[in-house]
Design a protein around this motif. Structure first.
Motif, PDB file in Angstrom:
ATOM      1  N   ASP A 129      -4.234   2.046  -6.814  1.00 55.62           N
ATOM      2  CA  ASP A 129      -5.104   2.339  -5.676  1.00 55.62           C
ATOM      3  C   ASP A 129      -5.936   1.119  -5.290  1.00 55.62           C
ATOM      4  O   ASP A 129      -6.109   0.833  -4.103  1.00 55.62           O
ATOM      5  CB  ASP A 129      -6.027   3.520  -5.981  1.00 55.62           C
ATOM      6  CG  ASP A 129      -5.301   4.857  -6.000  1.00 55.62           C
ATOM      7  OD1 ASP A 129      -4.132   4.906  -5.525  1.00 55.62           O
ATOM      8  OD2 ASP A 129      -5.883   5.835  -6.491  1.00 55.62           O
ATOM      9  N   LEU A 130      -6.438   0.397  -6.283  1.00 58.04           N
ATOM     10  CA  LEU A 130      -7.167  -0.843  -5.993  1.00 58.04           C
ATOM     11  C   LEU A 130      -6.281  -1.805  -5.208  1.00 58.04           C
ATOM     12  O   LEU A 130      -6.689  -2.368  -4.200  1.00 58.04           O
ATOM     13  CB  LEU A 130      -7.610  -1.530  -7.287  1.00 58.04           C
ATOM     14  CG  LEU A 130      -8.900  -1.099  -7.944  1.00 58.04           C
ATOM     15  CD1 LEU A 130      -9.071  -1.792  -9.289  1.00 58.04           C
ATOM     16  CD2 LEU A 130     -10.094  -1.374  -7.066  1.00 58.04           C
ATOM     17  N   ALA A 131      -5.053  -2.004  -5.695  1.00 59.48           N
ATOM     18  CA  ALA A 131      -4.135  -2.955  -5.063  1.00 59.48           C
ATOM     19  C   ALA A 131      -3.763  -2.521  -3.646  1.00 59.48           C
ATOM     20  O   ALA A 131      -3.637  -3.360  -2.755  1.00 59.48           O
ATOM     21  CB  ALA A 131      -2.873  -3.121  -5.915  1.00 59.48           C
ATOM     22  N   GLN A 132      -3.597  -1.224  -3.437  1.00 54.22           N
ATOM     23  CA  GLN A 132      -3.219  -0.742  -2.112  1.00 54.22           C
ATOM     24  C   GLN A 132      -4.372  -0.844  -1.117  1.00 54.22           C
ATOM     25  O   GLN A 132      -4.165  -1.173   0.042  1.00 54.22           O
ATOM     26  CB  GLN A 132      -2.729   0.698  -2.186  1.00 54.22           C
ATOM     27  CG  GLN A 132      -1.378   0.828  -2.823  1.00 54.22           C
ATOM     28  CD  GLN A 132      -0.968   2.282  -3.023  1.00 54.22           C
ATOM     29  OE1 GLN A 132      -1.758   3.207  -2.841  1.00 54.22           O
ATOM     30  NE2 GLN A 132       0.274   2.481  -3.424  1.00 54.22           N
ATOM     31  N   GLN A 133      -5.571  -0.575  -1.565  1.00 54.76           N
ATOM     32  CA  GLN A 133      -6.695  -0.518  -0.636  1.00 54.76           C
ATOM     33  C   GLN A 133      -7.430  -1.844  -0.486  1.00 54.76           C
ATOM     34  O   GLN A 133      -8.043  -2.082   0.546  1.00 54.76           O
ATOM     35  CB  GLN A 133      -7.655   0.578  -1.048  1.00 54.76           C
ATOM     36  CG  GLN A 133      -7.011   1.944  -0.869  1.00 54.76           C
ATOM     37  CD  GLN A 133      -7.990   3.072  -1.071  1.00 54.76           C
ATOM     38  OE1 GLN A 133      -9.192   2.882  -1.047  1.00 54.76           O
ATOM     39  NE2 GLN A 133      -7.469   4.266  -1.269  1.00 54.76           N
ATOM     40  N   LEU A 134      -7.397  -2.678  -1.501  1.00 54.81           N
ATOM     41  CA  LEU A 134      -8.126  -3.945  -1.429  1.00 54.81           C
ATOM     42  C   LEU A 134      -7.208  -5.150  -1.264  1.00 54.81           C
ATOM     43  O   LEU A 134      -7.693  -6.268  -1.251  1.00 54.81           O
ATOM     44  CB  LEU A 134      -8.962  -4.149  -2.711  1.00 54.81           C
ATOM     45  CG  LEU A 134     -10.000  -3.094  -3.034  1.00 54.81           C
ATOM     46  CD1 LEU A 134     -10.707  -3.441  -4.330  1.00 54.81           C
ATOM     47  CD2 LEU A 134     -11.003  -2.964  -1.899  1.00 54.81           C
ATOM     48  N   THR A 135      -5.932  -4.940  -1.144  1.00 56.39           N
ATOM     49  CA  THR A 135      -4.878  -5.956  -1.186  1.00 56.39           C
ATOM     50  C   THR A 135      -4.760  -6.474  -2.619  1.00 56.39           C
ATOM     51  O   THR A 135      -5.660  -6.290  -3.442  1.00 56.39           O
ATOM     52  CB  THR A 135      -5.096  -7.154  -0.236  1.00 56.39           C
ATOM     53  OG1 THR A 135      -6.137  -7.987  -0.735  1.00 56.39           O
ATOM     54  CG2 THR A 135      -5.382  -6.697   1.178  1.00 56.39           C
ATOM     55  N   TRP A 136      -3.650  -7.091  -2.917  1.00 59.86           N
ATOM     56  CA  TRP A 136      -3.396  -7.556  -4.280  1.00 59.86           C
ATOM     57  C   TRP A 136      -4.477  -8.537  -4.736  1.00 59.86           C
ATOM     58  O   TRP A 136      -5.029  -8.409  -5.830  1.00 59.86           O
ATOM     59  CB  TRP A 136      -2.011  -8.195  -4.375  1.00 59.86           C
ATOM     60  CG  TRP A 136      -1.729  -8.693  -5.750  1.00 59.86           C
ATOM     61  CD1 TRP A 136      -1.807  -9.968  -6.191  1.00 59.86           C
ATOM     62  CD2 TRP A 136      -1.364  -7.899  -6.884  1.00 59.86           C
ATOM     63  NE1 TRP A 136      -1.507 -10.022  -7.533  1.00 59.86           N
ATOM     64  CE2 TRP A 136      -1.224  -8.770  -7.979  1.00 59.86           C
ATOM     65  CE3 TRP A 136      -1.143  -6.533  -7.075  1.00 59.86           C
ATOM     66  CZ2 TRP A 136      -0.874  -8.325  -9.250  1.00 59.86           C
ATOM     67  CZ3 TRP A 136      -0.785  -6.103  -8.359  1.00 59.86           C
ATOM     68  CH2 TRP A 136      -0.652  -6.989  -9.415  1.00 59.86           C
ATOM     69  N   LEU A 137      -4.792  -9.508  -3.907  1.00 61.00           N
ATOM     70  CA  LEU A 137      -5.757 -10.535  -4.318  1.00 61.00           C
ATOM     71  C   LEU A 137      -7.167  -9.970  -4.470  1.00 61.00           C
ATOM     72  O   LEU A 137      -7.891 -10.341  -5.400  1.00 61.00           O
ATOM     73  CB  LEU A 137      -5.751 -11.700  -3.334  1.00 61.00           C
ATOM     74  CG  LEU A 137      -4.457 -12.513  -3.313  1.00 61.00           C
ATOM     75  CD1 LEU A 137      -4.533 -13.607  -2.258  1.00 61.00           C
ATOM     76  CD2 LEU A 137      -4.163 -13.097  -4.672  1.00 61.00           C
ATOM     77  N   GLY A 138      -7.560  -9.065  -3.592  1.00 58.83           N
ATOM     78  CA  GLY A 138      -8.876  -8.436  -3.715  1.00 58.83           C
ATOM     79  C   GLY A 138      -8.970  -7.603  -4.992  1.00 58.83           C
ATOM     80  O   GLY A 138      -9.978  -7.643  -5.700  1.00 58.83           O
ATOM     81  N   ALA A 139      -7.916  -6.846  -5.269  1.00 59.71           N
ATOM     82  CA  ALA A 139      -7.895  -6.030  -6.477  1.00 59.71           C
ATOM     83  C   ALA A 139      -7.855  -6.908  -7.727  1.00 59.71           C
ATOM     84  O   ALA A 139      -8.475  -6.574  -8.749  1.00 59.71           O
ATOM     85  CB  ALA A 139      -6.689  -5.100  -6.447  1.00 59.71           C
ATOM     86  N   LEU A 140      -7.165  -8.018  -7.643  1.00 55.23           N
ATOM     87  CA  LEU A 140      -7.111  -8.958  -8.760  1.00 55.23           C
ATOM     88  C   LEU A 140      -8.496  -9.533  -9.053  1.00 55.23           C
ATOM     89  O   LEU A 140      -8.878  -9.696 -10.218  1.00 55.23           O
ATOM     90  CB  LEU A 140      -6.121 -10.075  -8.448  1.00 55.23           C
ATOM     91  CG  LEU A 140      -5.698 -10.977  -9.584  1.00 55.23           C
ATOM     92  CD1 LEU A 140      -5.077 -10.174 -10.712  1.00 55.23           C
ATOM     93  CD2 LEU A 140      -4.707 -12.002  -9.074  1.00 55.23           C
ATOM     94  N   ASP A 141      -9.269  -9.788  -8.017  1.00 50.34           N
ATOM     95  CA  ASP A 141     -10.651 -10.253  -8.208  1.00 50.34           C
ATOM     96  C   ASP A 141     -11.485  -9.201  -8.940  1.00 50.34           C
ATOM     97  O   ASP A 141     -12.256  -9.521  -9.848  1.00 50.34           O
ATOM     98  CB  ASP A 141     -11.309 -10.586  -6.873  1.00 50.34           C
ATOM     99  CG  ASP A 141     -10.783 -11.862  -6.248  1.00 50.34           C
ATOM    100  OD1 ASP A 141     -10.155 -12.675  -6.967  1.00 50.34           O
ATOM    101  OD2 ASP A 141     -10.998 -12.047  -5.034  1.00 50.34           O
TER     102      ASP A 141
END
Length: 116
Positions: free
Chosen positions: A27-39
């Motif tokens: 859900d993090l990766a889908q909603q924040l984009t991969w790089l945002g979720a990675l942060d």
């Protein structure tokens, strides 16, 4: 980053239901984009190792870390380190006999040769 909906999801991870750390990470990766979720995962990992930074992201993620707890936060951070979860991992096939990341598989994928 609006943390409130993520805190509610963190409660679901800690609950008895079917929603787990992997669902949270997806859900993090889908909603924040991969790089945002990675942060976010990197900031969570810094809390897991007891070395949080003082950036705005670290301050925003601290309540999320506390709600997830040490174990679940560590699992979320590790989910992002697994090469199979990367967005481009679905496009590439690992070399024969190897897992993503280069680790050999336990069993040889080729059938054993028999003597004639």
């Amino acid at each position: 980053m609006d943390i409130k909906p993520w805190l509610e999801r963190a409660d679901r991870v800690r609950g008895e239901g079917p929603y787990c750390y992997a669902d949270f990470a997806r859900d993090l990766a889908q909603q924040l984009t991969w790089l945002g979720a990675l942060d976010v995962a990197t900031a969570l990992r810094s809390f897991v190792y007891g070395q949080p930074g003082g950036s705005d992201l670290h301050k925003a993620v601290e309540p999320l870390y506390r709600r997830l707890g040490w174990e679940q936060a560590a699992l979320v951070a590790c989910w992002f380190r697994d090469a199979r979860n990367r967005p481009d991992a679905r496009l590439k096939k690992p070399p024969s006999g190897r897992r993503p990341g280069g680790w050999p598989t336990a069993a040889n994928p080729q059938a054993p040769k028999t003597a004639a």
